[in-house]
Design an enzyme around this catalytic site. Structure first.
Site, PDB file in Angstrom:
ATOM      1  N   GLY B 126       0.833  -1.210   0.000  1.00 52.25           N
ATOM      2  CA  GLY B 126       0.000   0.000   0.000  1.00 52.25           C
ATOM      3  C   GLY B 126       0.861   1.251   0.000  1.00 52.25           C
ATOM      4  O   GLY B 126       0.966   1.957   0.998  1.00 52.25           O
ATOM      5  N   SER B 128       1.546   3.406  -3.400  1.00 53.44           N
ATOM      6  CA  SER B 128       1.073   4.402  -4.376  1.00 53.44           C
ATOM      7  C   SER B 128      -0.327   4.908  -4.055  1.00 53.44           C
ATOM      8  O   SER B 128      -1.166   4.184  -3.505  1.00 53.44           O
ATOM      9  CB  SER B 128       1.038   3.794  -5.781  1.00 53.44           C
ATOM     10  OG  SER B 128       2.334   3.540  -6.224  1.00 53.44           O
ATOM     11  N   GLU B 244      16.642  -4.524  -4.601  1.00 48.98           N
ATOM     12  CA  GLU B 244      16.286  -5.624  -5.471  1.00 48.98           C
ATOM     13  C   GLU B 244      17.139  -5.644  -6.732  1.00 48.98           C
ATOM     14  O   GLU B 244      16.645  -5.490  -7.826  1.00 48.98           O
ATOM     15  CB  GLU B 244      14.818  -5.481  -5.873  1.00 48.98           C
ATOM     16  CG  GLU B 244      13.905  -6.456  -5.192  1.00 48.98           C
ATOM     17  CD  GLU B 244      14.362  -7.892  -5.359  1.00 48.98           C
ATOM     18  OE1 GLU B 244      13.817  -8.583  -6.216  1.00 48.98           O
ATOM     19  OE2 GLU B 244      15.292  -8.336  -4.642  1.00 48.98           O
TER      20      GLU B 244
END
Lengths: 380, 397, 380, 397
Positions: B126, B128, B244
């Site tokens: 949660g 954007s 990442e």
């Protein structure tokens, strides 16, 4: 030398655009695509009333006997709204095939001209290139011909009153007229990536009538009609690109990020300028191809296939650039079904692969003399 | 210079392959290839990986991590993608898991980490909001403390696979009066069964429902669901960015798609011979091949160069080119299929995506995947954002 | 798995870069190119002293017998400075041809290793593709061979003590050793677009000695040596791209227009980011090709030609993009002889056309199995 | 829609062709093809054109103009470029001439226009300065009035072919204290023999000297050399922008280069057959061909649509794509020539450009021309400026 539509043609395009723009939102398009017939019947009738269905049919069948410029106008306006009403594949292309044959039943042409029914052209076969001879066979002759085989990507086959089916018979290639409810027809209905309804259609001993003559002449007539369709669909593509890039510019002006509108970001603004160039150059090619077609209709010059391939290859490439950029410039919202921009991108993507697709068109072009022939718009 | 893995690395890779190809069912991997995996596929696959210690290798060892070298992490990501094994749910294993492990309370770790690793809890992100996409710090959702609870109001969007979410980790303003917009944000865990949450699915142009919008109307969650310190949420969110690097270039996926493309070309008859004989198509294949080689080699260089696991601006380069390349491969597949490639059947797959009309052809879902893959250069930090990161962090512009 | 230079190689590259960077301005380069020999003799000697000339020659001839990594290091550093000292064409490529022959005179290799002389490879012929059999003929045998024909684009022929000339004789293709001052040689001296000195060289009954064996084996050995050179020149290209893009970024930071630095303009900044990506990806390919070469030297795998072509095609494309963008981002100043950036662009442009050029490399690649072979960096 | 010229237009074109191909010497046109024309070639060619009334067709009829239609102007520009006739010196015929004709005094008109049309005076342009390139209004050169004279101080640069300049028209600040930087600028004519002017040639990377820098040190010119009103120079300069729609796309030049390229490809032997058989090269040729067709058609559309001669933002589109295309054609020629194309001889042409070593090959000057043509997207309003104009004037961004 004039590469623009005349006033009547412009007015015709505007009247179609007006009729469409009042209704066509992403939601409307989504509902029309999901409806029983796959488009909006009322809108189709409205457009038929202002002449959209009668354009390509001669006056004997209550048509308008209009030229390539009018077809450009109609498809451009349809493209501007990403409309899915099936004028090109359901009316124009069938009418060209029928008219070329010289043996079309009057009631078919009259019904198409009046917008009372559509026809579907069944040529593609699964995993087979467009230019191959059909694996679908025609057996028997005269009034006893039957068809067997499988066609794919048949646009609006579920709603078509007649199917125009290509098949290989004793005399070679032929286009056959089949009633939509004839025996031995099995349909699997689906859609294309742009949500146009298409079907796979299997024929087993389906009764059919040969249109015109079979053999090489028949194939040439078929290819010429398809070339007209290829040029016509480019007008639709330019309409799509035109409106999509305008919607994108508006988005850049209104959408805020980091407290300012996107139009503050020069990197995006310069890309919008490149997009504008892309669309205007593509528009010129589509107009050139249309003007070539009009000219060819008046002279003995029948280079329609080459013109169509040249233009198709160029505009398909532009369509890809534009479709990708308008989505990218919109960001996530550009991916969603609820915004018009995604529908524009999807339809452009389908057009790239229409009538055999861009890779096949490139192969034909590269094997032809076209790459070594100087380009020239002016013919004289 | 050396182009070979060490014998240990080769052994490591072979062990991974055994799990990926022999333990993960072929049907699941086949659905990945067609872009039609379901929630069940993702859960089943992650549980199999976890069973073999391969779901959360980069977590702390205490919670199932492996202390792999950068090269091993790289092999893992590439092999996973190449084998078309569903990637363990990123929201669980790459986002909320590492955050809880690093900043969460002992109670939170025990409650959430095992279930997160085994996908017993499906997490949603949660972050954007409609007015806070690329400009994430512009978020407006509030979580106002009221006794032992936070009362959450606002809207979250682009929540990928949010329809399956059991819990959501979100960023919300606990101090709306903070001076700078990056301040006063907290990282909070929300049970999606809490009253006051409404979901609106967002259908994408390919017909799939991958993303969702969530509306929070006076949603009350216990203060114990706060991760780390109040108002420090932006720091935790930034911890994720650039974390990442492995897999972000999708080298393994592109290698798989390239191989599929060559196979398809060999089997696609054209006017003369097959598509594999078409000079134009060969030219485009070769361009893609060399871009892929450049990308893989770059990833290997970067993996080797910074083994400390810190965010590296090179990840922007890998994402930028990795997404562009994978997108162009889907475009190549589209062109290869021609008219066949825009066909879509009317039967729907398990997640709502329609199945190809002519599923015997690789082309059958090409247009859908092409359209769907447009997301790669938008979500997870758009390519425009990545260019900005490169310009600032690498070039000092 | 390691795609980076080792510490010694890095240090070697830095020592060359240090020696060059202290002197190499656009003005210095211009003067060196216009000097009698066509490069800076002092700098050549300095570089030879730190080992640059001895790299590719075996220890018996006082060489360093170094590997592909060291060659990469040297050429990368030369590229970073757009240096025109002729190590690749004047020393490395000749040494590879000589060593492969097994019949090179000791004094030639020793002189090259010591940096006392250079040799020139004469293979290109006017209007003839690289892969064609030479039109230059070798007549006679044993110690009585003479050459006749015309070679073009022979780098530094005016300064070369020896020429290595390809010719077709009775036994087919051969590489012949010719003294630079042998009889029957006529030179027309010129330059390349990057101001490197080249000549057209005509041979008329010029005495020559066959190196190694003639025929297919000779051609394969020649092609393998050229493939090494193709890979080596890519390291130079990456050095050029690396430094040129850095110079461009610095320019964006310092140059003002409209009262602000160019780095204020996001459109330019995003292009600089794309440039960075282009350079880093090209670097990876050059390192991969170099590592492949090192690996091939240790194994029986001799796929050097294919590796060189694959890498050359990719990097030539990147070189073009980078050369064009760095000039464009500099504006008018980027076109001038007095700024370094134009020299980088010119040299990159020449490299694209080196050893037969990129179009020929593409043709070879597209006819080979390469497009259908999965790319993989890791070999195991 | 109509793809043919009217019979009158065809006759018009045929008349032009007669002059271009039969009156302008073939040697001059051949040197244009090789990029090696001299001052003498330009002068000789313009005088021949002027003799036939074809040097200044867009001027007022009183001074040699023709009142052509937009289509005729377009035919003129295209045919001129296609025939490889040196374009009449732009500084004379497209810049200072129209300005004097529109804003100059009767005395100035009589003194300058006939000599300008016949290239008896060679004009140079004095607009750009080291710190005022794309940002032209940032110019710093001053012209301070002192009695009946202006005293000019400052520096001008990028003066194309300034080495041949008899006179220069320049922009200078007559009111350095003006509020906005576009104000206080005047348009002044300077005899280059005036004391205090120093020229520094700027050598370009291809070896040519096309551009120059000029230093003005207390250069005194009579006030009568002011064109129009004092401090209105910016208005006059803007009058020029976008005025050059015809020919800006260089369609005729690109058509000529394309045809040369095809001829060269047919004559270039490669491994199998000629370059004209190479699928990859054919593919690139076809791309160029269709871009050229799109450009020509766009030019024809634009010419037809706005016949009033006013500046049109479409000229930005034509310049943007026209320069990109011509540049890419020179790149194609470079690749076609391979190793041959980077060779340059040591003998110098009349303007200092070295002549190709193997002048029997079209390739011989390919690399020089490729490098030289980089200027197209920089000079005369860079492509970045053109994108800005499109965004602002057309898109309203």
């Amino acid at each position: 030398m004039d590469l623009t539509l005349n006033e009547d043609q412009e007015a015709f395009a505007e009247s179609i655009d007006d009729a469409l723009a009042r209704k066509y939102t992403a939601e409307f398009r989504g509902k029309a695509a999901a409806s029983d017939v796959g488009w909006d019947e009322k809108l189709f009738s409205t457009l038929a009333e202002i002449g959209a269905s009668a354009l390509t049919i001669d006056e004997e069948h209550d048509g308008l006997d209009a030229g390539a410029g009018e077809v450009y106008a109609a498809l451009y306006a349809l493209g501007q709204n990403a409309a899915i009403e099936p004028f090109l594949d359901g009316v124009y292309l069938p009418s060209w095939l029928l008219s070329a044959s010289g043996s079309a039943p009057d009631e078919v042409l009259s019904a198409l001209a009046a917008g009372e029914a559509i026809a579907a052209v069944a040529h593609s076969e699964p995993g087979r290139v467009w230019d191959a001879a059909p694996a679908t066979t025609a057996t028997g002759d005269g009034s006893k011909v039957t068809l067997s085989g499988t066609k794919t990507a048949v646009a609006h086959a579920d709603q078509a009153k007649w199917l125009l089916v290509t098949a290989s018979g004793d005399a070679g290639f032929g286009v056959y007229l089949v009633n939509g409810d004839a025996e031995g027809i099995t349909r699997t209905d689906g859609r294309t990536a742009d949500w146009t309804r298409v079907s796979r259609v299997t024929f087993e001993g389906t009764p059919a009538t040969l249109l015109g003559s079979a053999g090489d002449q028949g194939r040439r007539a078929f290819d010429a009609a398809v070339a007209r369709a290829r040029i016509a669909v480019l007008a639709e593509a330019v309409g799509l690109m035109d409106r999509a890039s305008k919607v994108t510019v508006d988005y850049l002006k209104s959408r805020k990020q980091f407290g300012v509108t996107l139009s503050t970001f020069q990197a995006l603004v310069h890309r919008a300028a490149d997009l504008y160039a892309e669309v205007e150059l593509a528009r010129s090619v589509a107009l050139w191809a249309t003007a070539s077609l009009e000219r060819d209709a008046q002279t003995d010059d029948t280079d329609v296939d080459a013109t169509a391939d040249d233009a198709f290859v160029y505009i398909a490439q532009a369509a890809r650039v534009v479709a990708e950029e308008v989505v990218q410039l919109h960001g996530g919202i550009g991916m969603t079904f609820e915004t018009p921009i995604s529908h524009y991108a999807a339809r452009l993507t389908s057009i790239e692969q229409s009538y055999g697709g861009v890779a096949a068109a490139r192969r034909r072009v590269l094997k032809s003399g076209s790459p070594l022939t100087a380009p020239t718009v002016v013919r004289s | 210079m050396d182009l070979e893995y060490t014998p240990e690395e080769q052994r490591f890779r072979d062990e991974l392959r055994t799990v990926f190809y022999e333990k993960v069912p072929a049907e699941i991997r086949e659905r990945v290839v067609r872009g039609q995996i379901s929630r069940e596929d993702i859960v089943a696959s992650q549980r199999i990986l976890h069973e073999h210690g391969l779901a959360v290798p980069h977590w702390p060892t205490q919670w199932g991590g492996k202390k792999w070298t950068a090269t091993q992490q790289n092999i893992y990501a590439s092999e996973l993608q190449r084998a078309a094994v569903p990637t363990p749910l990123a929201f669980n294993v790459s986002m909320v898991g590492p955050i809880i492990a690093e900043f969460g309370s002992q109670e939170q770790k025990e409650k959430f980490l095992p279930a997160t690793a085994n996908l017993d809890i499906w997490w949603s992100q949660g972050f954007s909001e409609p007015e806070a996409g690329s400009d994430l710090a512009g978020l407006k959702t509030t979580a106002i403390r009221d006794g032992d609870e936070y009362v959450i109001n606002g809207q979250k969007t682009w929540t990928t696979l949010g329809q399956y979410g059991d819990w959501m980790f979100l960023l919300a303003r606990t101090n709306p009066g903070a001076e700078r917009k990056q301040q006063g944000i907290s990282f909070i865990l929300v049970d999606m069964k809490t009253p006051g949450i409404e979901r609106r699915p967002i259908k994408l142009i390919d017909g799939s429902v991958e993303v969702n919008e969530f509306f929070f109307d006076d949603v009350r969650v216990p203060v114990s669901n706060l991760v780390g310190e109040e108002n420090k949420g932006w720091t935790y969110a930034k911890f994720l960015l650039g974390n990442e690097r492995n897999g972000i270039a999708q080298v393994g996926t592109s290698q798989r798609v390239f191989a599929e493309l060559v196979d398809a070309a060999k089997e696609t008859d054209v006017e003369e011979g097959t598509l594999a004989d078409d000079p134009d198509f060969r030219s485009r294949l070769h361009t893609a091949k060399m871009r892929l080689l450049a990308l893989e080699a770059t990833q290997l260089r970067v993996a080797g160069a910074s083994a400390d696991g810190k965010p590296d601006p090179a990840s922007s380069l890998l994402k930028l080119e990795g997404t562009r390349l994978l997108q162009s491969l889907t475009a190549l597949r589209l062109d290869a299929g021609g008219t066949d490639s825009v066909l879509v059947g009317d039967t729907e797959g398990t997640d709502g995506t329609p199945v190809g009309l002519s599923s015997e052809h690789a082309a059958s879902t090409a247009a859908l995947q092409y359209l769907n893959m447009r997301k790669l250069s938008i979500f997870g930090g758009s390519n425009e954002i990545q260019r900005g990161v490169i310009a600032k962090a690498v070039l000092g512009l």
